[in-house]
Design a protein around this motif. Structure first.
Motif, PDB file in Angstrom:
ATOM      1  N   HIS A   1     -17.903  17.270 -39.030  1.00 29.07           N
ATOM      2  CA  HIS A   1     -16.850  16.624 -38.260  1.00 29.07           C
ATOM      3  C   HIS A   1     -16.773  17.118 -36.819  1.00 29.07           C
ATOM      4  N   ALA A   2     -17.194  18.343 -36.550  1.00 29.99           N
ATOM      5  CA  ALA A   2     -17.072  18.896 -35.204  1.00 29.99           C
ATOM      6  C   ALA A   2     -18.211  19.873 -34.938  1.00 29.99           C
ATOM      7  N   VAL A   3     -18.622  19.937 -33.657  1.00 27.74           N
ATOM      8  CA  VAL A   3     -19.694  20.833 -33.242  1.00 27.74           C
ATOM      9  C   VAL A   3     -19.354  21.411 -31.874  1.00 27.74           C
ATOM     10  N   ALA A   4     -19.632  22.692 -31.683  1.00 28.78           N
ATOM     11  CA  ALA A   4     -19.566  23.331 -30.368  1.00 28.78           C
ATOM     12  C   ALA A   4     -20.934  23.970 -30.140  1.00 28.78           C
TER      13      ALA A   4
ATOM     14  N   ALA B   1     -11.930  20.929 -37.020  1.00 27.11           N
ATOM     15  CA  ALA B   1     -12.199  21.192 -35.614  1.00 27.11           C
ATOM     16  C   ALA B   1     -12.729  22.602 -35.418  1.00 27.11           C
ATOM     17  N   VAL B   2     -13.441  22.784 -34.314  1.00 25.62           N
ATOM     18  CA  VAL B   2     -13.970  24.108 -34.002  1.00 25.62           C
ATOM     19  C   VAL B   2     -14.136  24.247 -32.488  1.00 25.62           C
ATOM     20  N   ALA B   3     -13.880  25.453 -31.969  1.00 28.70           N
ATOM     21  CA  ALA B   3     -14.154  25.815 -30.581  1.00 28.70           C
ATOM     22  C   ALA B   3     -14.781  27.201 -30.614  1.00 28.70           C
ATOM     23  N   ALA B   4     -15.686  27.484 -29.676  1.00 29.48           N
ATOM     24  CA  ALA B   4     -16.393  28.770 -29.718  1.00 29.48           C
ATOM     25  C   ALA B   4     -16.646  29.308 -28.327  1.00 29.48           C
ATOM     26  N   ASP B   5     -16.729  30.630 -28.247  1.00 27.93           N
ATOM     27  CA  ASP B   5     -17.207  31.332 -27.065  1.00 27.93           C
ATOM     28  C   ASP B   5     -18.391  32.161 -27.530  1.00 27.93           C
ATOM     29  N   PHE B   6     -19.588  31.700 -27.217  1.00 28.80           N
ATOM     30  CA  PHE B   6     -20.794  32.347 -27.723  1.00 28.80           C
ATOM     31  C   PHE B   6     -21.065  33.681 -27.033  1.00 28.80           C
TER      32      PHE B   6
END
Length: 163
Positions: A23-26, A75-80
């Protein structure tokens, strides 16, 4: 999940491993990694160069919605670079994850219905979530505390963003 060449539309790589719809990709193309959220209640961290699943994140519970939407990760959010990601689910929670260990750092509770969307400012250490409960909430990433709740009338919140 597919990585596409935007110049010609061809598939560069297919990422396989989720047992449900993604459903979601970052993604961070400099770090050469992506994280995906699926209806199978997992997140997966991917190596963009070889397509390998680096890590699977588990911990979200189930949702109670129609059969087509049951037990979805929304949902997803990321700081790699800070090596963190935050996910939201229809189990009414958000979770902050350590990308290196796969450990859930913190669970955020307070929504009375499923979480549709999440965005984060990892430098400011804040997140915002939107829910089926017709609210969006601001969160402190370090404490998990809800900083503010805003109710919108007659409609769920389907997307949020930081500026």
């Amino acid at each position: 999940l597919k990585l596409l060449d935007l110049d010609n539309g061809s598939c560069i790589r297919t990422f396989e491993g989720h047992s449900g719809v993604v459903h979601a990709v970052a993604a961070d193309f400099r770090a050469r990694q992506a994280i995906s959220a699926s209806w199978d209640k997992t997140l997966k961290l991917w190596d963009l160069d070889d397509g390998r699943c680096i890590r699977t994140f588990k911990g979200h519970g189930h949702a109670s919605f129609t059969v087509a939407f049951r037990e979805r990760m929304q949902a997803v959010a990321a700081d790699f670079h800070k090596r963190e990601a935050i996910s939201g689910s229809w189990d009414k929670t958000l979770k902050l994850w350590d990308l290196d260990t796969g450990r859930c750092i913190r669970t955020f509770t307070g929504h009375s219905d499923g979480v549709n969307t999440v965005a984060a400012d990892f430098q400011m250490r804040e997140a915002i979530s939107g829910s089926l409960d017709n609210t969006f909430k601001f969160w402190d990433l370090d404490t998990g505390r809800c900083l503010r709740t805003v109710t919108v009338h007659n409609s769920c919140v389907s997307d949020v963003a930081f500026n």
